[in-house]
Structures are given as C-alpha cells and as structure tokens.
Design a protein around this motif. Structure first.
Motif, PDB file in Angstrom:
ATOM      1  N   VAL A 111       6.692  -6.497  -7.845  1.00 24.43           N
ATOM      2  CA  VAL A 111       7.546  -7.154  -6.861  1.00 24.43           C
ATOM      3  C   VAL A 111       8.267  -8.287  -7.578  1.00 24.43           C
ATOM      4  CG1 VAL A 111       5.747  -8.819  -6.171  1.00 24.43           C
ATOM      5  CG2 VAL A 111       7.512  -8.169  -4.520  1.00 24.43           C
ATOM      6  N   CYS A 112       9.308  -8.800  -6.973  1.00 23.11           N
ATOM      7  CA  CYS A 112       9.818 -10.107  -7.395  1.00 23.11           C
ATOM      8  C   CYS A 112       9.867 -10.932  -6.129  1.00 23.11           C
ATOM      9  CB  CYS A 112      11.200 -10.030  -8.036  1.00 23.11           C
ATOM     10  SG  CYS A 112      11.812 -11.690  -8.427  1.00 23.11           S
ATOM     11  N   ARG A 136       9.241  -8.165  -0.346  1.00 26.70           N
ATOM     12  CA  ARG A 136       8.862  -9.246  -1.256  1.00 26.70           C
ATOM     13  C   ARG A 136       7.682 -10.050  -0.745  1.00 26.70           C
ATOM     14  NH1 ARG A 136      14.642 -11.484  -1.500  1.00 26.70           N
ATOM     15  NH2 ARG A 136      13.499 -13.429  -1.758  1.00 26.70           N
ATOM     16  N   SER A 137       7.570 -10.197   0.584  1.00 22.72           N
ATOM     17  CA  SER A 137       6.420 -10.943   1.081  1.00 22.72           C
ATOM     18  C   SER A 137       5.211 -10.041   1.306  1.00 22.72           C
ATOM     19  CB  SER A 137       6.791 -11.703   2.354  1.00 22.72           C
ATOM     20  OG  SER A 137       7.333 -10.822   3.309  1.00 22.72           O
ATOM     21  N   LYS A 138       5.434  -8.849   1.881  1.00 28.10           N
ATOM     22  CA  LYS A 138       4.284  -8.010   2.228  1.00 28.10           C
ATOM     23  C   LYS A 138       3.559  -7.484   0.993  1.00 28.10           C
ATOM     24  CE  LYS A 138       2.766  -4.285   5.270  1.00 28.10           C
ATOM     25  NZ  LYS A 138       3.096  -3.359   6.376  1.00 28.10           N
ATOM     26  N   ALA A 139       4.299  -7.223  -0.081  1.00 29.56           N
ATOM     27  CA  ALA A 139       3.665  -6.698  -1.301  1.00 29.56           C
ATOM     28  C   ALA A 139       2.560  -7.635  -1.778  1.00 29.56           C
ATOM     29  CB  ALA A 139       4.707  -6.498  -2.398  1.00 29.56           C
ATOM     30  N   TRP A 163       2.093  -7.629  -9.558  1.00 33.66           N
ATOM     31  CA  TRP A 163       2.748  -8.343 -10.658  1.00 33.66           C
ATOM     32  C   TRP A 163       4.070  -8.893 -10.151  1.00 33.66           C
ATOM     33  CZ3 TRP A 163       0.311  -8.435 -15.469  1.00 33.66           C
ATOM     34  CH2 TRP A 163      -0.789  -7.576 -15.600  1.00 33.66           C
ATOM     35  N   ASP A 164       4.237 -10.209 -10.293  1.00 31.19           N
ATOM     36  CA  ASP A 164       5.447 -10.858  -9.803  1.00 31.19           C
ATOM     37  C   ASP A 164       6.448 -10.992 -10.955  1.00 31.19           C
ATOM     38  OD1 ASP A 164       7.284 -12.219  -8.349  1.00 31.19           O
ATOM     39  OD2 ASP A 164       5.950 -13.863  -7.759  1.00 31.19           O
ATOM     40  N   SER A 165       7.505 -10.204 -10.883  1.00 32.19           N
ATOM     41  CA  SER A 165       8.504 -10.220 -11.938  1.00 32.19           C
ATOM     42  C   SER A 165       9.227 -11.556 -11.979  1.00 32.19           C
ATOM     43  CB  SER A 165       9.544  -9.127 -11.695  1.00 32.19           C
ATOM     44  OG  SER A 165       8.923  -7.880 -11.607  1.00 32.19           O
TER      45      SER A 165
END
Ligand code: FE
Length: 210
Positions: A111-112, A136-139, A163-165
C-alpha cells in the motif's frame, strides 16, 4: 509494520502532481477529447491495457525467473533493485525496490498510505483503487478484510505483513509458485502472474494460463 517512516514528504508530494511533460500530455488529451478527435472510452481502454497487461509484464518476468532460478531468487531477496536491473528494468520509481516473498507463514500486501507510490518499472501504472483513500486506510487497519474484498482468503495461520511504500522504497510481492506448474517455461509461468498478485491482493493460479 516495516518501512513506515515517512521522512520524505517533499518527494511524496511529487507523486500527486504532474511533471511539466505529464501536464502537457493531460492538456493535449483534454483538447483532443474536447475537439472530438479522441474518444475518452478508447483512451480508458488503452490506459487499462497499460495498467493490467503491458506494465505488469515486467514484474511477471521477475517473478517467473525467481520461481525458475533459485540463484536469481536469492539475488532478488538480497538486492531487489539490482536483480530487477538484471532484466533491464529500473529508473524512476524503481530506485530502491524491495521484493517481498510470500511464504506459507506470511503473505505480503503493498500500500502507500500517504499517496500512491508504486514500483512503476515493474508494475506499470497503478490501478485507480490503489490510489483510493478506502484502500489506503483499510489495507493497514484490516488487511484480511481488504483481501476478502478482492476475493482472496488466506489460511488463518498465515500472517499478513503490510508494506507501506514511500518515494524512496517501492515493494513488489513475489507470490508463491502455485502447485500444478511443474515443468512450465518461464514464459508460461509469467503468464499467470497478475498485477494484483504482485500487489498482494491476488494469488496466481495455474488455471489462469491463456
Ligand atoms: Fe506515496
């Protein structure tokens, strides 16, 4: 969660703005549509092709090679950027690529949370939903629920790592090679590696072979 230190707000903002060339392309595109030269639905079809077919083929080749060649898989695990460059992929959005290998114990999801950072050189254009606030929030809050939204259900015992890109680091998921693909060529293997499976919201299946 790893890679969640967003010390790069300046770079991040770049992703939300057009470069001068992109702005000119956009302006030209609007003009062409307005004048009736271009059918917007045809443009959408082209964009869809790049999003789901042409762009992610690079990543699919990386995955297929990792499945076929253990030495390559090891290099990909150690230095994603260099291993991807071996196949000729790199450049903007691929300066630092980390390959996240799915295992029976752990599934990876990308996700980012801040905007839409995405590993362009291997996956092409991000899909619209990737940039949407709900994804982006639910992930992050409910990764298992997010996967369910995409029709994916994992074994209860398999952890999901998100993993937050960032502008500096982009991730690609390396799915597990599915059973039933023994003896397949790299090309055949690549044909079942979807964009979604490399974001982590899909799983490859031997039935997807064309
Ligand atoms: Fe971003």
């Amino acid at each position: 969660m790893s890679g969640h230190d967003h010390h790069h707000h300046h770079d991040h903002e770049h992703d939300n703005h057009f470069t001068p060339i992109e702005a000119r392309v956009k302006a030209l595109e609007s003009l062409m549509v307005e004048k009736g030269y271009v059918d917007l639905s045809a443009l959408d079809a082209i964009i869809d092709t790049y999003e789901t077919r042409i762009g992610p083929r690079n990543g699919a080749r990386v995955v297929a090679k990792a499945w076929s060649d253990p030495a390559y898989a090891a290099r990909l695990k150690t230095d994603g950027t260099a291993a991807v460059a071996e196949l000729g992929y790199g450049g903007r959005g691929g300066e630092h690529i980390v390959a996240c290998f799915n295992t029976p114990e752990e599934h990876n999801l990308i996700v980012c949370t801040l905007c839409s950072c995405y590993p362009w050189p291997v996956l092409g254009l991000p899909p619209v939903w990737y940039k949407s606030p709900p994804y982006r929030s639910k992930a992050v809050i409910d990764p298992r629920g997010t996967l369910a939204d995409f029709g994916v259900s994992l074994p209860e015992g398999q952890r999901i790592r998100v993993w937050d890109s960032t502008a500096e680091t982009r991730f690609i998921v390396i799915p597990m090679r599915p059973e039933g693909t023994e003896g397949w060529s790299e090309e055949e293997l690549a044909s079942i590696v979807s964009r979604d499976s490399m974001i982590g919201v899909g799983l490859p299946s031997p039935e997807d072979r064309p």
